[in-house]
Motif scaffolding. Structure first.
Motif, PDB file in Angstrom:
ATOM      1  N   LEU A  40       0.834  -1.143  -0.093  1.00  0.00           N
ATOM      2  CA  LEU A  40       0.001   0.010   0.252  1.00  0.00           C
ATOM      3  C   LEU A  40       0.810   1.291   0.024  1.00  0.00           C
ATOM      4  O   LEU A  40       0.411   2.209  -0.522  1.00  0.00           O
ATOM      5  N   LEU A  41       2.085   1.208   0.570  1.00  0.00           N
ATOM      6  CA  LEU A  41       2.647   2.289   1.007  1.00  0.00           C
ATOM      7  C   LEU A  41       3.635   2.697  -0.393  1.00  0.00           C
ATOM      8  O   LEU A  41       3.705   3.686  -0.860  1.00  0.00           O
ATOM      9  N   LEU A  42       3.988   1.480  -0.959  1.00  0.00           N
ATOM     10  CA  LEU A  42       4.879   1.613  -2.084  1.00  0.00           C
ATOM     11  C   LEU A  42       3.890   2.101  -3.331  1.00  0.00           C
ATOM     12  O   LEU A  42       4.241   2.802  -4.234  1.00  0.00           O
ATOM     13  N   SER A  43       2.705   1.495  -3.459  1.00  0.00           N
ATOM     14  CA  SER A  43       1.731   2.020  -4.419  1.00  0.00           C
ATOM     15  C   SER A  43       1.577   3.433  -4.448  1.00  0.00           C
ATOM     16  O   SER A  43       1.554   4.069  -5.746  1.00  0.00           O
ATOM     17  N   VAL A  44       1.252   4.000  -3.623  1.00  0.00           N
ATOM     18  CA  VAL A  44       1.053   5.382  -3.369  1.00  0.00           C
ATOM     19  C   VAL A  44       2.258   6.281  -3.545  1.00  0.00           C
ATOM     20  O   VAL A  44       2.201   7.068  -4.442  1.00  0.00           O
ATOM     21  N   LEU A  45       3.443   5.851  -3.342  1.00  0.00           N
ATOM     22  CA  LEU A  45       4.632   6.426  -3.599  1.00  0.00           C
ATOM     23  C   LEU A  45       5.261   6.053  -5.053  1.00  0.00           C
ATOM     24  O   LEU A  45       5.389   7.366  -5.826  1.00  0.00           O
ATOM     25  N   VAL A  46       4.865   5.078  -5.553  1.00  0.00           N
ATOM     26  CA  VAL A  46       5.393   4.823  -6.891  1.00  0.00           C
ATOM     27  C   VAL A  46       4.216   5.286  -7.923  1.00  0.00           C
ATOM     28  O   VAL A  46       4.718   6.029  -8.983  1.00  0.00           O
ATOM     29  N   GLY A  47       3.101   5.287  -7.834  1.00  0.00           N
ATOM     30  CA  GLY A  47       2.092   5.817  -8.439  1.00  0.00           C
ATOM     31  C   GLY A  47       1.908   7.298  -8.513  1.00  0.00           C
ATOM     32  O   GLY A  47       1.834   7.839  -9.663  1.00  0.00           O
ATOM     33  N   GLY A  48       2.201   8.074  -7.522  1.00  0.00           N
ATOM     34  CA  GLY A  48       2.724   9.201  -7.469  1.00  0.00           C
ATOM     35  C   GLY A  48       3.625   9.788  -8.453  1.00  0.00           C
ATOM     36  O   GLY A  48       3.474  10.821  -9.155  1.00  0.00           O
ATOM     37  N   LEU A  49       4.835   8.955  -8.444  1.00  0.00           N
ATOM     38  CA  LEU A  49       5.907   9.453  -9.526  1.00  0.00           C
ATOM     39  C   LEU A  49       5.728   9.136 -10.756  1.00  0.00           C
ATOM     40  O   LEU A  49       6.190   9.714 -11.550  1.00  0.00           O
ATOM     41  N   SER A  50       4.830   8.159 -11.014  1.00  0.00           N
ATOM     42  CA  SER A  50       4.440   7.683 -12.263  1.00  0.00           C
ATOM     43  C   SER A  50       3.510   8.749 -12.883  1.00  0.00           C
ATOM     44  O   SER A  50       3.512   9.110 -14.313  1.00  0.00           O
ATOM     45  N   VAL A  51       2.619   9.400 -12.015  1.00  0.00           N
ATOM     46  CA  VAL A  51       1.772  10.324 -12.663  1.00  0.00           C
ATOM     47  C   VAL A  51       2.655  11.745 -13.030  1.00  0.00           C
ATOM     48  O   VAL A  51       2.361  12.204 -13.937  1.00  0.00           O
ATOM     49  N   LEU A  52       3.401  11.972 -12.209  1.00  0.00           N
ATOM     50  CA  LEU A  52       4.739  13.089 -12.355  1.00  0.00           C
ATOM     51  C   LEU A  52       5.257  12.891 -13.655  1.00  0.00           C
ATOM     52  O   LEU A  52       5.592  13.803 -14.190  1.00  0.00           O
ATOM     53  N   LEU A  53       5.864  11.591 -13.680  1.00  0.00           N
ATOM     54  CA  LEU A  53       6.598  11.426 -14.863  1.00  0.00           C
ATOM     55  C   LEU A  53       5.904  11.495 -16.182  1.00  0.00           C
ATOM     56  O   LEU A  53       6.199  11.939 -17.210  1.00  0.00           O
ATOM     57  N   ALA A  54       4.269  11.206 -16.090  1.00  0.00           N
ATOM     58  CA  ALA A  54       3.491  11.196 -17.298  1.00  0.00           C
ATOM     59  C   ALA A  54       3.280  12.558 -17.688  1.00  0.00           C
ATOM     60  O   ALA A  54       3.211  13.016 -18.811  1.00  0.00           O
ATOM     61  N   TYR A  55       3.263  13.524 -16.508  1.00  0.00           N
ATOM     62  CA  TYR A  55       3.069  14.895 -17.000  1.00  0.00           C
ATOM     63  C   TYR A  55       4.245  15.776 -17.506  1.00  0.00           C
ATOM     64  O   TYR A  55       3.956  16.872 -17.874  1.00  0.00           O
ATOM     65  N   ASN A  56       5.243  15.083 -17.234  1.00  0.00           N
ATOM     66  CA  ASN A  56       6.394  15.667 -17.957  1.00  0.00           C
ATOM     67  C   ASN A  56       7.140  14.767 -19.130  1.00  0.00           C
ATOM     68  O   ASN A  56       8.298  14.979 -19.085  1.00  0.00           O
ATOM     69  N   PHE A  57       6.388  14.245 -19.684  1.00  0.00           N
ATOM     70  CA  PHE A  57       6.872  13.096 -20.926  1.00  0.00           C
ATOM     71  C   PHE A  57       7.564  13.978 -21.812  1.00  0.00           C
ATOM     72  O   PHE A  57       8.356  13.583 -22.531  1.00  0.00           O
ATOM     73  N   SER A  58       7.520  15.286 -22.269  1.00  0.00           N
ATOM     74  CA  SER A  58       8.140  15.944 -22.929  1.00  0.00           C
ATOM     75  C   SER A  58       9.792  16.155 -22.790  1.00  0.00           C
ATOM     76  O   SER A  58      10.279  16.250 -23.930  1.00  0.00           O
ATOM     77  N   LEU A  59      10.265  15.689 -21.640  1.00  0.00           N
ATOM     78  CA  LEU A  59      11.383  15.796 -21.173  1.00  0.00           C
ATOM     79  C   LEU A  59      12.242  14.707 -21.956  1.00  0.00           C
ATOM     80  O   LEU A  59      13.493  14.723 -22.259  1.00  0.00           O
ATOM     81  N   PHE A  60      11.465  13.521 -22.486  1.00  0.00           N
ATOM     82  CA  PHE A  60      12.233  12.391 -23.420  1.00  0.00           C
ATOM     83  C   PHE A  60      12.347  12.714 -24.744  1.00  0.00           C
ATOM     84  O   PHE A  60      13.068  11.806 -25.394  1.00  0.00           O
ATOM     85  N   GLY A  61      11.927  13.792 -25.257  1.00  0.00           N
ATOM     86  CA  GLY A  61      12.296  14.423 -26.498  1.00  0.00           C
ATOM     87  C   GLY A  61      11.717  13.433 -27.708  1.00  0.00           C
ATOM     88  O   GLY A  61      12.387  13.308 -28.701  1.00  0.00           O
ATOM     89  N   GLN A  62      10.460  12.889 -27.469  1.00  0.00           N
ATOM     90  CA  GLN A  62       9.876  12.188 -28.502  1.00  0.00           C
ATOM     91  C   GLN A  62       9.152  13.263 -29.405  1.00  0.00           C
ATOM     92  O   GLN A  62       8.824  14.380 -29.135  1.00  0.00           O
TER      93      GLN A  62
END
Length: 454
Positions: free
Chosen positions: A96-118
């Motif tokens: 439960l703890l890891l799903s909150v932390l990892v899920g939050g990081l995943s959402v943050l990464l999704a909203y900054n997808f432009s960083l990957f230069g695709q």
């Protein structure tokens, strides 16, 4: 001399292999449906999102796998049922703890997808796909935490059956939501992500229902055990699991960032890389089944204080993995063109690049199989810190920089990326194997192994 060791490792590893294969085949199923129904561009976007989402989940998934080894060790010591109960409940809390932390990081990464230069279209499709996958991380980690009880107590067929059922659920929902069948709208690429979410919810629910209802686990889930504190067990899982999760993360990150590097080369290279890496992921996850069996059998030998048991369990796992990966290497090297046609048939450029990458995947099968089994054996010995440093060096200091240099300054394109990956895997295989046998030789225990039977 090792006939009994091979037989016991096979009995334990085959259901785990099938379960692991089922998990990877969900991603393969997504890519098959997306590639056949939507084309190369959505295939590349889905592959990129899947790779990065898997990267985010790797810390949680890799960290929780230590629970099975701890359960196996506790079950071979006095006071086993109560200790196993505490580990099971602590594992769910950590999930439960890891799903909150990892899920939050995943959402943050999704909203900054432009960083990957695709390209803009790949970025748009991959961002939306990854947001849905971020939500699915919670049921995924709950399933992984609950299956550790089954695997640690040597009931791996439970996860196998549930995962295979979920594979059918995923395939059905892929078709329904991508095409739009009956009352369901055609969601296109997002339909594939929705299918993954629903299949993971099914997996978590089915696993929890089975564990709490099956008679095999009643001795470990007695009501009087529920009042026992689990804080110490949760900290133990985090102390051993986080380095173990980082080990998994460094390897997964290497392959995920390799996807990004290949994306810089072009959309055709990205789609071709996704096809080849899907095939390599299938064989890798099958090798992780042998690795999990090694961790469980080695930890059981530790619980019995048997140094010879540790050696025998480790050697049996190494030999089985090398044998299996040799067969898959032969298939990749001789049937690369045919394998590519399973994914795509209407794009000669993508097919040609993918076929060359599948051949490269064949060359690193042995290194991949050896290093993952070594990690499993070390996990069974609760040795997690040094292996984390080894994987950091092998993948981030060697593999990734070499992949970039070969792909761009040396002009070797996508093949150069895969040569870099092969170098990192080979170094990891040598160092981790040496580490396992070094630690096994220093183990302070008796020299008379007790038999480990299913």
């Amino acid at each position: 001399m090792y006939r009994a060791e091979f037989a016991d490792t096979l009995r334990l590893s085959i259901p785990i292999i099938i379960a692991q294969l089922g998990v990877v085949l969900m991603g393969v199923t997504d890519n098959l449906f997306v590639g056949r129904l939507l084309g190369a561009l959505p295939l590349g976007a889905a592959g990129l999102a899947n790779s990065l989402s898997f990267l985010m989940s790797s810390i949680g998934v890799g960290g929780l796998t230590v629970v099975a080894a701890l359960v196996s060790k506790a079950n071979n010591q006095s006071g086993g049922p109560a200790a196993v109960n505490r580990l099971f409940r602590a594992g769910l809390r950590v999930a439960l703890l890891l799903s909150v932390l990892v899920g939050g990081l995943s959402v943050l990464l999704a909203y900054n997808f432009s960083l990957f230069g695709q390209t803009p279209e790949v970025t748009r499709l991959a961002r939306n796909f990854m947001l849905i996958l971020s939500v699915s991380l919670f049921p995924l980690l709950v399933f992984v935490a609950a299956r550790q009880l089954c695997d640690g107590l040597r009931y791996p067929r439970v996860a196998m059956a549930i995962t295979l059922s979920a594979l059918g659920v995923n395939a059905l929902f892929n078709y329904v939501f991508i095409k739009g069948v009956g009352p369901f709208p055609a969601l296109g690429l997002m339909g594939s992500a929705t299918a993954t979410l629903l299949s993971r919810v099914f997996m978590a629910g089915a696993m929890l229902v089975y564990v709490y209802q099956a008679p095999n686990f009643r001795a470990y889930l007695k009501k009087e055990f529920n009042s026992l504190p689990i804080t110490a067990e949760a900290w133990t899982i985090l102390r051993l699991g986080i380095p173990g999760g980082l080990t998994f993360f460094f390897e997964v990150a290497t392959f995920s960032l390799a996807v990004v590097i290949v994306g810089w080369l072009g959309e055709a290279q990205l789609a071709a890389h996704q096809i080849a890496i899907n095939m390599a992921s299938v064989t890798y996850m099958m090798a992780t089944g042998i690795s999990s069996a090694a961790a469980i059998r080695v930890s059981a030998a530790v619980g019995q204080a048997s140094r010879d048991g540790i050696w025998r369990a480790g050697i049996a796992a190494f030999l089985l993995s090398v044998s299996f990966m040799s067969i898959t290497a032969l298939v990749f090297l001789t049937a690369s063109d045919w394998l590519v046609t399973l994914y795509i048939r209407d794009n000669p450029q993508v097919m040609a690049i993918a076929a060359s990458l599948v051949i490269m995947a064949g060359f690193f099968q042995l290194s991949d199989g050896v290093q993952v089994v070594a990690l499993g054996g070390l996990r069974g010995l609760s040795d997690v810190n040094v292996p984390t440093l080894i994987t950091l060096f092998s993948y981030w200091i060697v593999a990734l920089p070499l992949s970039y240099v070969l792909a761009f300054p040396f002009g070797m394109d996508a093949v150069g990326v895969w040569i870099g990956l092969l170098a990192g895997l080979s170094i990891a295989a040598v160092l981790l194997t040496w580490r396992f046998f070094r630690r096994a030789s220093l183990f302070l225990g008796n020299s008379n192994p007790k038999p480990q039977t299913s």
